[in-house]
Design a protein around this motif. Structure first.
Motif, PDB file in Angstrom:
ATOM      1  N   GLY A  24       0.802  -1.217   0.000  1.00  0.00           N
ATOM      2  CA  GLY A  24       0.000   0.000   0.000  1.00  0.00           C
ATOM      3  C   GLY A  24       0.834   1.265   0.000  1.00  0.00           C
ATOM      4  N   PHE A  25       1.970   1.232   0.685  1.00  0.00           N
ATOM      5  CA  PHE A  25       2.786   2.431   0.841  1.00  0.00           C
ATOM      6  C   PHE A  25       3.414   2.873  -0.481  1.00  0.00           C
ATOM      7  CE2 PHE A  25       7.016   4.296   1.735  1.00  0.00           C
ATOM      8  CZ  PHE A  25       6.597   5.461   2.369  1.00  0.00           C
ATOM      9  N   ILE A  26       3.962   1.940  -1.245  1.00  0.00           N
ATOM     10  CA  ILE A  26       4.660   2.292  -2.482  1.00  0.00           C
ATOM     11  C   ILE A  26       3.710   2.915  -3.513  1.00  0.00           C
ATOM     12  CG2 ILE A  26       5.961   1.372  -4.450  1.00  0.00           C
ATOM     13  CD1 ILE A  26       7.279  -0.588  -2.503  1.00  0.00           C
ATOM     14  N   PRO A  27       2.555   2.292  -3.828  1.00  0.00           N
ATOM     15  CA  PRO A  27       1.628   2.946  -4.769  1.00  0.00           C
ATOM     16  C   PRO A  27       1.134   4.301  -4.267  1.00  0.00           C
ATOM     17  CG  PRO A  27       1.048   0.641  -4.491  1.00  0.00           C
ATOM     18  CD  PRO A  27       2.073   0.957  -3.446  1.00  0.00           C
ATOM     19  N   ALA A  28       0.860   4.401  -2.953  1.00  0.00           N
ATOM     20  CA  ALA A  28       0.394   5.674  -2.402  1.00  0.00           C
ATOM     21  C   ALA A  28       1.457   6.755  -2.559  1.00  0.00           C
ATOM     22  CB  ALA A  28       0.017   5.494  -0.930  1.00  0.00           C
ATOM     23  N   LEU A  29       2.711   6.401  -2.324  1.00  0.00           N
ATOM     24  CA  LEU A  29       3.802   7.358  -2.452  1.00  0.00           C
ATOM     25  C   LEU A  29       3.964   7.807  -3.898  1.00  0.00           C
ATOM     26  CD1 LEU A  29       6.094   8.774  -0.901  1.00  0.00           C
ATOM     27  CD2 LEU A  29       7.566   6.837  -1.473  1.00  0.00           C
ATOM     28  N   VAL A  30       3.908   6.862  -4.824  1.00  0.00           N
ATOM     29  CA  VAL A  30       4.050   7.190  -6.251  1.00  0.00           C
ATOM     30  C   VAL A  30       2.921   8.098  -6.715  1.00  0.00           C
ATOM     31  CG1 VAL A  30       4.031   6.238  -8.590  1.00  0.00           C
ATOM     32  CG2 VAL A  30       5.358   5.104  -6.787  1.00  0.00           C
ATOM     33  N   VAL A  31       1.683   7.741  -6.381  1.00  0.00           N
ATOM     34  CA  VAL A  31       0.523   8.538  -6.797  1.00  0.00           C
ATOM     35  C   VAL A  31       0.574   9.919  -6.145  1.00  0.00           C
ATOM     36  CG1 VAL A  31      -1.986   8.732  -6.608  1.00  0.00           C
ATOM     37  CG2 VAL A  31      -0.954   6.571  -7.300  1.00  0.00           C
ATOM     38  N   LEU A  89      -1.432   6.185   9.156  1.00  0.00           N
ATOM     39  CA  LEU A  89      -0.866   7.434   9.683  1.00  0.00           C
ATOM     40  C   LEU A  89       0.653   7.413   9.605  1.00  0.00           C
ATOM     41  CD1 LEU A  89      -3.102   7.915  12.854  1.00  0.00           C
ATOM     42  CD2 LEU A  89      -3.083   9.378  10.824  1.00  0.00           C
ATOM     43  N   LEU A  90       1.241   6.280   9.948  1.00  0.00           N
ATOM     44  CA  LEU A  90       2.696   6.153   9.914  1.00  0.00           C
ATOM     45  C   LEU A  90       3.215   6.315   8.492  1.00  0.00           C
ATOM     46  CD1 LEU A  90       5.248   5.476  11.574  1.00  0.00           C
ATOM     47  CD2 LEU A  90       4.855   3.065  11.016  1.00  0.00           C
ATOM     48  N   GLY A  91       2.572   5.643   7.537  1.00  0.00           N
ATOM     49  CA  GLY A  91       3.001   5.716   6.140  1.00  0.00           C
ATOM     50  C   GLY A  91       2.822   7.105   5.554  1.00  0.00           C
ATOM     51  N   MET A  92       1.708   7.759   5.876  1.00  0.00           N
ATOM     52  CA  MET A  92       1.473   9.114   5.371  1.00  0.00           C
ATOM     53  C   MET A  92       2.513  10.083   5.914  1.00  0.00           C
ATOM     54  SD  MET A  92      -1.330   9.011   3.399  1.00  0.00           S
ATOM     55  CE  MET A  92      -2.264  10.521   3.414  1.00  0.00           C
ATOM     56  N   GLY A  93       2.899   9.889   7.173  1.00  0.00           N
ATOM     57  CA  GLY A  93       3.915  10.754   7.772  1.00  0.00           C
ATOM     58  C   GLY A  93       5.291  10.509   7.198  1.00  0.00           C
ATOM     59  N   ILE A  94       5.676   9.232   7.076  1.00  0.00           N
ATOM     60  CA  ILE A  94       6.990   8.882   6.536  1.00  0.00           C
ATOM     61  C   ILE A  94       7.136   9.355   5.096  1.00  0.00           C
ATOM     62  CG2 ILE A  94       8.473   6.954   5.844  1.00  0.00           C
ATOM     63  CD1 ILE A  94       7.405   5.402   8.234  1.00  0.00           C
ATOM     64  N   GLY A  95       6.070   9.189   4.304  1.00  0.00           N
ATOM     65  CA  GLY A  95       6.124   9.560   2.891  1.00  0.00           C
ATOM     66  C   GLY A  95       5.962  11.046   2.637  1.00  0.00           C
ATOM     67  N   GLY A  96       5.755  11.836   3.692  1.00  0.00           N
ATOM     68  CA  GLY A  96       5.554  13.270   3.508  1.00  0.00           C
ATOM     69  C   GLY A  96       4.239  13.594   2.839  1.00  0.00           C
ATOM     70  N   VAL A 207      -7.681   9.740   9.494  1.00  0.00           N
ATOM     71  CA  VAL A 207      -6.528  10.518   9.039  1.00  0.00           C
ATOM     72  C   VAL A 207      -6.891  11.996   8.926  1.00  0.00           C
ATOM     73  CG1 VAL A 207      -4.909  10.880   7.128  1.00  0.00           C
ATOM     74  CG2 VAL A 207      -5.499   8.554   7.838  1.00  0.00           C
ATOM     75  N   ALA A 208      -8.095  12.279   8.417  1.00  0.00           N
ATOM     76  CA  ALA A 208      -8.521  13.672   8.256  1.00  0.00           C
ATOM     77  C   ALA A 208      -8.688  14.373   9.591  1.00  0.00           C
ATOM     78  CB  ALA A 208      -9.837  13.726   7.481  1.00  0.00           C
ATOM     79  N   MET A 209      -8.973  13.616  10.649  1.00  0.00           N
ATOM     80  CA  MET A 209      -9.063  14.231  11.973  1.00  0.00           C
ATOM     81  C   MET A 209      -7.700  14.705  12.450  1.00  0.00           C
ATOM     82  SD  MET A 209     -11.742  11.737  13.983  1.00  0.00           S
ATOM     83  CE  MET A 209     -11.504  12.644  15.510  1.00  0.00           C
ATOM     84  N   VAL A 210      -6.651  14.004  12.019  1.00  0.00           N
ATOM     85  CA  VAL A 210      -5.294  14.374  12.405  1.00  0.00           C
ATOM     86  C   VAL A 210      -4.746  15.462  11.484  1.00  0.00           C
ATOM     87  CG1 VAL A 210      -2.940  13.518  12.718  1.00  0.00           C
ATOM     88  CG2 VAL A 210      -4.877  12.083  13.354  1.00  0.00           C
ATOM     89  N   ASP A 211      -5.004  15.313  10.171  1.00  0.00           N
ATOM     90  CA  ASP A 211      -4.565  16.303   9.189  1.00  0.00           C
ATOM     91  C   ASP A 211      -5.782  16.759   8.393  1.00  0.00           C
ATOM     92  OD1 ASP A 211      -3.474  17.843   7.225  1.00  0.00           O
ATOM     93  OD2 ASP A 211      -1.929  16.415   6.624  1.00  0.00           O
ATOM     94  N   PRO A 212      -6.424  17.877   8.779  1.00  0.00           N
ATOM     95  CA  PRO A 212      -7.662  18.340   8.141  1.00  0.00           C
ATOM     96  C   PRO A 212      -7.539  18.624   6.641  1.00  0.00           C
ATOM     97  CG  PRO A 212      -7.312  19.479  10.226  1.00  0.00           C
ATOM     98  CD  PRO A 212      -6.051  18.729   9.925  1.00  0.00           C
TER      99      PRO A 212
END
Length: 271
Positions: A24-31, A89-96, A207-212
């Motif tokens: 999940g992380f790699i496709p999300a990062l690429v997109v 949350l971890l993946g979104m944070g790591i991937g910026g 996730v949206a609750m943490v990052d609106p």
């Protein structure tokens, strides 16, 4: 999550957990880097990571009852870590891809740690709290669904169809490959984990609750995630059956005289 599991259980669970997260992380990062938060074809980085990195534990256990052994089933205690928004949350944070404060991760993981401690100290607490996660899903799903309009659900369904297919294909590729190359197993367990769990429907809102900044994409992501849950629940058993027939299953590895079992600690003699 039982911390007294054997090393083989931990090994199988961790390998599949990492493979599922990377799927999940790699496709999300690429997109995310190529198309931004809006994504492409309705597939945002948020829904790609949240849906693909999560897995349906009940479906996995059911398939392991058919093709796996006790160690495969025990690996669910590790795979359960991908339930909920923590890895997303971890993946979104790591991937910026999102601004995830450190305390948000702490707030997500501390209840998990407390649950591990309490559940392992007292089996009655484990039995009491275990149904809670399943009970919450319909309430969360109803609240999210009440905020959706029919137009969004239809468009989300198209994205959900693509998301469901991508989840099975990408997860299947990553997890079967990890199962066969790293664990030196047939691959049926990797196929069985290539699904989306019902609780992934609540991940976009979490996730949206943490990052609106992700709030505008929650409705579409929720609808797509819901469609993916249904699609993967249909396709993953087919993929697992194919993998078991093509590469073999635990039954093919079982020596005569019984199935391999998790070693138990010797019981103390009682008076």
């Amino acid at each position: 999550i039982n911390i007294r599991q054997t090393p083989e259980v931990l090994k199988r669970g961790l390998v599949l957990l990492v493979a599922k997260f990377l799927a999940g992380f790699i496709p999300a990062l690429v997109v995310g880097k190529m198309f931004g938060p809006a994504g492409v074809l309705g597939l945002t980085p948020l829904v790609l990571l949240g849906s693909i990195s999560n897995s349906n534990g009940s479906l996995y256990l059911g398939l392991m009852g058919e093709y796996g052994d006790e160690i495969d089933a025990g690996a669910m205690s590790i795979l359960g870590i991908n339930d909920g928004p923590f890895l997303t949350l971890l993946g979104m944070g790591i991937g910026g891809l999102a601004n995830i404060p450190l305390m948000a991760l702490v707030a997500t993981v501390v209840p998990v740690i407390l649950g591990i401690v309490l559940g392992n100290l007292d089996v009655d607490v484990q039995k009491l709290l275990e149904p809670g996660g399943v009970m919450l899903i319909p309430f969360v799903g109803f609240a999210l669904g009440a905020g959706l309009n029919f137009k969004t659900i239809v468009s989300g369904g198209i994205s959900g169809l693509i998301l469901g297919l991508l989840t099975v294909v990408i997860s299947g590729l990553f997890c079967i490959l990890a199962d066969r190359t790293v664990l030196k197993r047939p691959g049926y367990a990797g196929a069985a984990v290539a699904s989306s769990a019902g609780n992934s429907v609540a991940t976009p809102a979490a996730v949206a609750m943490v990052d609106p900044s992700w709030q505008p994409y929650v409705a579409q992501a929720t609808a797509a995630a819901g469609a993916s849950v249904v699609i993967t629940a249909i396709l993953v058993p087919i993929l697992t059956t194919w993998a078991a027939k093509h590469f073999g299953s635990a039954k093919d590895l079982t020596p005569k005289g019984g199935s391999p079992r998790i070693e138990e600690q010797p019981r103390q003699a009682t008076a």
